[in-house]
Enzyme design. Sequence first.
Site, PDB file in Angstrom:
ATOM      1  N   HIS A 135       9.622  92.132  35.825  1.00 17.16           N
ATOM      2  CA  HIS A 135       8.914  90.853  35.748  1.00 17.16           C
ATOM      3  C   HIS A 135       8.901  90.295  34.320  1.00 17.16           C
ATOM      4  CE1 HIS A 135       5.277  93.243  34.526  1.00 17.16           C
ATOM      5  NE2 HIS A 135       4.966  92.117  33.899  1.00 17.16           N
ATOM      6  N   ASP A 149       9.750  97.338  39.933  1.00 18.39           N
ATOM      7  CA  ASP A 149       9.520  96.497  38.757  1.00 18.39           C
ATOM      8  C   ASP A 149      10.080  97.196  37.514  1.00 18.39           C
ATOM      9  OD1 ASP A 149       8.671  94.519  37.076  1.00 18.39           O
ATOM     10  OD2 ASP A 149       6.529  95.023  37.199  1.00 18.39           O
ATOM     11  N   SER A 190       3.040  94.550  29.282  1.00 22.86           N
ATOM     12  CA  SER A 190       4.012  94.726  30.358  1.00 22.86           C
ATOM     13  C   SER A 190       5.377  95.140  29.812  1.00 22.86           C
ATOM     14  CB  SER A 190       4.174  93.425  31.145  1.00 22.86           C
ATOM     15  OG  SER A 190       3.016  93.151  31.895  1.00 22.86           O
TER      16      SER A 190
END
Length: 409
Positions: A178, A227, A325
């Site tokens: 992502h 992911d 992230s």
Amino acid sequence: MVGKMSMNFVARSYCEWDSFQGRCAEVYRCLSTILDKKYNKQAPICTFKGVTPVICCTDCELVDDLRNIIIDEKLGYLYKTGRKAEDACTRFKQIVDYRCKHDTQYDWSYSLNYRIDEKCRNLTLFESRNYFYTQGREAEKYEYPHMALLGFGADVDSAQWLCGGSVISERYILTAAHCISQPRVGPVKYVALGILRRSDPVDKWQRYNVRRVVPHPEYKSPSKYHDIALLETDTEIQFNDDVHPACLHTRGEAEEVLTGTGWGALGYKQQLADTLQSLDISRFGEEECKQHYPSHRHLLQGYNHTTQMCYGDRETVADSCEGDSGGPLQSNKLDEHHCVTTVVGVTSAGKQCGITAGSGLYTRVIHYVPWIESVVWPEELHLRSGRPASFDVRSDFRLNGDLNVNKLI
């Protein structure tokens, strides 16, 4: 003498050398050959298997293949396993000047241990280490040299640095899928390495353009499954004191407590951290993770324990935040030499950070190692021979010495 030797004895026949009982074995299965070579000794030859000498090996136990054992002057034994990610890690330990090679007081030496009752010998590598560890929430310089900061925007000088990642080879960064694109600023374009603070002078940064983006083929945005992604840099990454690669988690269970790192927000609706932050967080069980991450629109089947993991804190507010992230959840204990950081998870998602205790969601790296290998190391890896566990059988072995061989009954 050559005249006393038979060239017809098969491997694993009994033999005797220097008053010790041995067995005829291929030279690459006899570990004490390392020490024999060091002291200019040579075990008698039973026969040849092609061009490979079959020697009288007086070791109590044979190794699988001496060519898969490397002896590093600082780290001792290194093993080649044939798995690309593991052999890449071994190669890095040889060629990269990791901090552990300077932060340890380390001595090693060979020793032959004789078993009188069995009339055989074992080669042992003795080692002594004293480690120096750094603690604290703000990371220290050189503590996480595999950390990458990912940039977005029209040009590198005005880029917004919004995700993290990990250096895993000379050309690849491991991150979250992502993170390959951000709604406001478009696709990831830049990688910054070798920094501790965002405010560090730009001339201290190693900056690279992203040449290729490789998300996992099963990733479908905005889903949180699979992911994970790889970023290929436009030029080869230069390893130095500030930039080192990390290794991948390939086997076994990770520890109960792992460390997350990133330049994410310092709390709910707070600014992004200037200094790289590190946080020790604890593993949550599968049932706990299922309760924290039930089925919803970005996780249609709920938490998947095979491909995901969750770590956090059950009592205090301690979790990854926006901007973390893609960064690693890592261990400095999985590596047997306590030298190289091992990436266990990739930061994927979480609840609103800085509000309540709980866990963050991480992509489980070990599940994706075959895919990572297929992208990062598509060709066979070639490791250096190391010292002194390799030799040229054609030049290092000659037909000499007395040999007493008795056929195995």
